[in-house]
Design an enzyme around this catalytic site. Structure first.
Site, PDB file in Angstrom:
ATOM      1  N   ASP A 107      -0.487  -2.566  -8.461  1.00 50.06           N
ATOM      2  CA  ASP A 107      -0.129  -1.736  -7.325  1.00 50.06           C
ATOM      3  C   ASP A 107       0.629  -0.520  -7.858  1.00 50.06           C
ATOM      4  O   ASP A 107       1.509  -0.664  -8.700  1.00 50.06           O
ATOM      5  CB  ASP A 107       0.805  -2.548  -6.400  1.00 50.06           C
ATOM      6  CG  ASP A 107       0.372  -2.490  -4.958  1.00 50.06           C
ATOM      7  OD1 ASP A 107       0.371  -1.379  -4.400  1.00 50.06           O
ATOM      8  OD2 ASP A 107       0.062  -3.560  -4.384  1.00 50.06           O
ATOM      9  N   ASP A 214      -0.579   2.687  -3.364  1.00 55.84           N
ATOM     10  CA  ASP A 214       0.203   2.540  -2.141  1.00 55.84           C
ATOM     11  C   ASP A 214       0.345   3.894  -1.437  1.00 55.84           C
ATOM     12  O   ASP A 214       0.489   4.929  -2.084  1.00 55.84           O
ATOM     13  CB  ASP A 214       1.593   2.033  -2.578  1.00 55.84           C
ATOM     14  CG  ASP A 214       2.439   1.520  -1.433  1.00 55.84           C
ATOM     15  OD1 ASP A 214       2.003   0.577  -0.767  1.00 55.84           O
ATOM     16  OD2 ASP A 214       3.536   2.051  -1.231  1.00 55.84           O
ATOM     17  N   GLU A 278      -4.405   3.247  -0.239  1.00 54.28           N
ATOM     18  CA  GLU A 278      -3.997   2.810   1.096  1.00 54.28           C
ATOM     19  C   GLU A 278      -3.865   4.050   1.970  1.00 54.28           C
ATOM     20  O   GLU A 278      -2.936   4.844   1.804  1.00 54.28           O
ATOM     21  CB  GLU A 278      -2.647   2.079   1.000  1.00 54.28           C
ATOM     22  CG  GLU A 278      -2.235   1.483   2.317  1.00 54.28           C
ATOM     23  CD  GLU A 278      -0.743   1.184   2.402  1.00 54.28           C
ATOM     24  OE1 GLU A 278      -0.375   0.289   3.166  1.00 54.28           O
ATOM     25  OE2 GLU A 278       0.051   1.853   1.723  1.00 54.28           O
ATOM     26  N   HIS A 356      -1.225  -8.273   2.610  1.00 54.58           N
ATOM     27  CA  HIS A 356       0.161  -8.746   2.708  1.00 54.58           C
ATOM     28  C   HIS A 356       0.932  -8.081   3.846  1.00 54.58           C
ATOM     29  O   HIS A 356       2.119  -8.379   4.014  1.00 54.58           O
ATOM     30  CB  HIS A 356       0.876  -8.465   1.383  1.00 54.58           C
ATOM     31  CG  HIS A 356       0.984  -6.988   1.127  1.00 54.58           C
ATOM     32  ND1 HIS A 356      -0.124  -6.201   0.897  1.00 54.58           N
ATOM     33  CD2 HIS A 356       2.052  -6.157   1.119  1.00 54.58           C
ATOM     34  CE1 HIS A 356       0.268  -4.949   0.747  1.00 54.58           C
ATOM     35  NE2 HIS A 356       1.573  -4.888   0.878  1.00 54.58           N
ATOM     36  N   ASP A 357       0.310  -7.176   4.579  1.00 55.89           N
ATOM     37  CA  ASP A 357       1.000  -6.461   5.661  1.00 55.89           C
ATOM     38  C   ASP A 357       0.514  -6.883   7.037  1.00 55.89           C
ATOM     39  O   ASP A 357       0.790  -6.186   8.020  1.00 55.89           O
ATOM     40  CB  ASP A 357       0.772  -4.946   5.521  1.00 55.89           C
ATOM     41  CG  ASP A 357       1.500  -4.345   4.335  1.00 55.89           C
ATOM     42  OD1 ASP A 357       2.548  -4.889   3.936  1.00 55.89           O
ATOM     43  OD2 ASP A 357       1.013  -3.332   3.796  1.00 55.89           O
TER      44      ASP A 357
HETATM   45  C1  GLC Z   1       2.585  -0.089   1.869  1.00 57.74           C
HETATM   46  C2  GLC Z   1       2.706  -1.542   1.491  1.00 57.74           C
HETATM   47  C3  GLC Z   1       3.817  -2.140   2.300  1.00 57.74           C
HETATM   48  C4  GLC Z   1       5.096  -1.401   1.990  1.00 57.74           C
HETATM   49  C5  GLC Z   1       4.926   0.109   2.188  1.00 57.74           C
HETATM   50  C6  GLC Z   1       6.046   0.883   1.583  1.00 57.74           C
HETATM   51  O1  GLC Z   1       2.257   0.072   3.203  1.00 57.74           O
HETATM   52  O2  GLC Z   1       1.486  -2.172   1.667  1.00 57.74           O
HETATM   53  O3  GLC Z   1       3.968  -3.499   2.034  1.00 57.74           O
HETATM   54  O4  GLC Z   1       6.130  -1.846   2.807  1.00 57.74           O
HETATM   55  O5  GLC Z   1       3.759   0.586   1.573  1.00 57.74           O
HETATM   56  O6  GLC Z   1       5.921   0.931   0.192  1.00 57.74           O
END
Ligand code: GLC
Ligand code: CA
Length: 587
Positions: A107, A214, A278, A356-357
């Site tokens: 990540d 991310d 993402e 995971h979110d």
């Molecule tokens: C992304 C991750 C999440 C995190 C956020 C801030 O959305 O998937 O888990 O809280 O970034 O880094």
């Protein structure tokens, strides 16, 4: 002709055909009984991971971190969080993945660091520190009464504002997430170079095969930072994602990452390394294409989140967890949109419904009651493997893990986002602003909180589901005796065995499943989800029943049944939560 048109019709590349498997290190396997999963634990389970039939392991952040946001708050990119292990353990993991013909991606969390990162500590040291400009520092504003006010009115992702006051230097710093996650200033060239060296080259040099990136579209802020329009007059902070999502320099930054760093590296077997970004708040296909068009040389693919936002308010606003009922046609339209947007282009897409979110897919999209759980899991597996794009699975999905039991109290929800939304709901209910808010947000969290997917992986029927012999950092689900990998490995009829078969089937029919075109049929039907895939003269029909009652189906008479998710098959009728695939060609 559009510059992104693809005369090659989706050129074949390894990562398009790959199945990715996401590991959340805290919750996968604890090797030493301290209650935290760790990298030696992942190494113990490498045969299991390989046995599922996945090609790439995506490891969520294992970097050193105070764990306020579970590792998405990195305090040192070049070190590993001690309870997870050390750099050498990650090197062992790289090697073990490669030995098992799997690639490993990490990540890449580079929109912000932890406030414990050395860069931020220096930056906050003094106004003339050379790293001051690596973050966003701004002076206070004052209202008419002379009260100190933050520089802008932005609402952060985790409830609360985006600015934190620093007593020492008497300025505010910006954070889109928690107050301990200051945003890096990508406008600063030295800062970008430091990110490339420390967060990227350090690990690429050790042999990783790419990154999940991310918050990939938030690095370029709209400058100068000014107030967002007031859309929520009841609040002094306002949703402001347009001030940082898809900002003016974002494509330039991503192109630089690709050109200067990623393009210089190869995977262990000599292929280009892979990236998946993402991508939040990017809902029109036209603006997604430039991120993922091969011609643009930015990212290989992105996660677009309409599917996981079903039933939620927009992210970054205060009703994310205020659940709104949705109907199957809405979901079908979302899938159709993100399946079809690449057609005729050189862009690529992803297929997923967990990470995971988010809550678990069985609980969110199907039915997690004991009598429907397994059936739902298998039907959802067919739904996924039938779709075009790179497929992403999240740990535990392959054994049909489900959401936290409804009886558990809010104290079992450990995530900073859940806790902040809950505290906000309690406050707004108790001060009379929104009297029913506690019930509504409580319900939304029970369905959609990020905590659900973070429960310990259920390995077997022993204490804590075999995850840990100590006290796990999150409580193990009550159902681990009935849902666990060990029992499913022995059972040819289990969810796990079904997933393994489906992943093989997807590969055997990759023309049509990975690369085919998508056509939604019967869009308004509230009960079934039917789509047709085509590849040249080949056709497949995917038919799915999303309800607890049998559903009639037609149009399959001339076709051959490739697979059903249930053993009892009734001609012309789909059983509750049954999924089937028909094809028109010989295998
Ligand atoms: C992304 C991750 C999440 C995190 C956020 C801030 O959305 O998937 O888990 O809280 O970034 O880094
Ligand atoms: Ca451990």
């Amino acid at each position: 002709m559009s510059p992104h048109a693809d005369p090659l019709h989706h050129k074949r590349v390894w990562w398009k055909e790959a199945t990715f498997y996401q590991i959340y290190p805290a919750s996968f396997k604890d090797s030493n009984g301290d209650g935290w999963g760790d990298i030696p634990g992942i190494l113990q389970k490498i045969d299991y991971i390989a046995s599922i039939g996945v090609d790439v392991v995506w490891l969520s952040p294992m970097f050193d971190s105070p764990q306020i946001d579970m590792g998405y708050d990195v305090s040192d990119y070049e070190a590993v969080y001690a309870p997870y292990g050390c750099v050498e353990d990650v090197e062992k993991l790289i090697e073990a993945c490669h030995k098992n013909h799997m690639k490993l991606i990490l990540d890449l969390v580079i929109n912000h660091t932890s406030d414990q990162h050395a860069w931020f500590k220096e930056s906050r040291g003094s106004k003339d520190n050379p790293k001051r400009d690596w973050y966003f520092w701004r002076p206070a504003r004052y209202d008419k009464q002379g009260n100190r006010m933050p520089p802008t009115n932005y609402r952060s992702y985790f409830a609360g504002g985006t600015w934190t006051w620093d007593e020492h230097t008497q300025e505010y710093y910006l954070h889109l997430y928690d107050t301990t996650q200051p945003d890096l200033n990508w406008e600063n060239e030295d800062c970008r170079q430091a990110i490339y060296n420390s967060a990227m080259r350090f690990w690429l040099d050790k042999g990783i095969d790419g990154f999940r990136i991310d918050t990939v579209n938030k690095y370029s802020k709209v400058l100068p930072l000014i107030d967002a329009p007031v859309t929520d007059p009841t609040n002094d902070i306002q949703p402001a994602a347009q001030m940082w999502c898809n900002g003016p320099r974002i494509h330039e930054f991503i192109k630089e990452i690709n050109r200067d760093v990623l393009s210089k590296y190869r995977t262990y077997d000599g292929q280009p390394v892979v990236t998946v970004g993402e991508l939040s708040l990017c809902s029109d296909a036209e603006s997604v294409i430039p991120y993922v068009s091969a011609l643009e040389k930015e990212l290989d693919m992105v996660f677009q989140f309409d599917i996981t936002h079903l039933g939620q308010g927009p992210p970054g606003c205060n009703d994310k967890y205020d659940f709104a009922e949705w109907k199957l046609p809405e979901m079908k339209r979302i899938v159709e949109k993100w399946q079809c947007f690449i057609e005729g282009t050189d862009a690529w897409t992803t297929v997923f419904n967990e990470n995971h979110d988010n809550g678990r897919s069985i609980s969110r999209y199907a039915n997690d009651a004991p009598e429907w759980r397994e059936k739902s899991a298998k039907m959802l597996a067919i739904w996924l493997i039938g779709q075009t794009g790179s497929l992403f699975l999240y740990q535990g999905q392959e054994i049909g893990m489900i959401n936290i039991p409804k009886e558990w109290g809010m104290e079992e929800y450990k995530d900073v986002e859940s806790q902040n939304y809950w505290a906000e709901a309690v406050r707004l209910a108790e001060d009379g602003t929104d009297p029913t808010r506690k019930e509504r947000i409580g319900y939304g969290l029970q369905l959609m909180a990020r905590d659900h997917s973070r429960l310990p992986f259920q390995w077997d029927g022993s204490i804590n589901g075999g995850f840990s012999t100590g006290k796990p950092w999150m409580r193990a689900h009550d159902n681990y005796k009935s849902i666990n990998a060990a029992s499913q490995e022995k059972d040819a009829d289990s969810v796990l065995s079904f997933y393994k078969r489906m992943l093989r089937l997807r590969k055997e029919h990759k023309d049509i499943f990975v690369y085919g075109t998508f056509e939604l049929l019967d869009p308004d039907n509230l009960n079934t989800f039917v789509f047709r895939k085509r590849y040249q003269e080949k056709t497949a029909l995917v038919v799915l029943n999303f309800t607890t009652t049998p559903q009639l189906m037609s149009g399959t008479e001339e076709m051959k049944l490739l697979v059903s998710s249930q053993s009892k098959k009734i001609p012309g009728t789909l059983q509750p939560f049954e999924g089937r695939i028909y094809i028109n060609y010989e295998v």
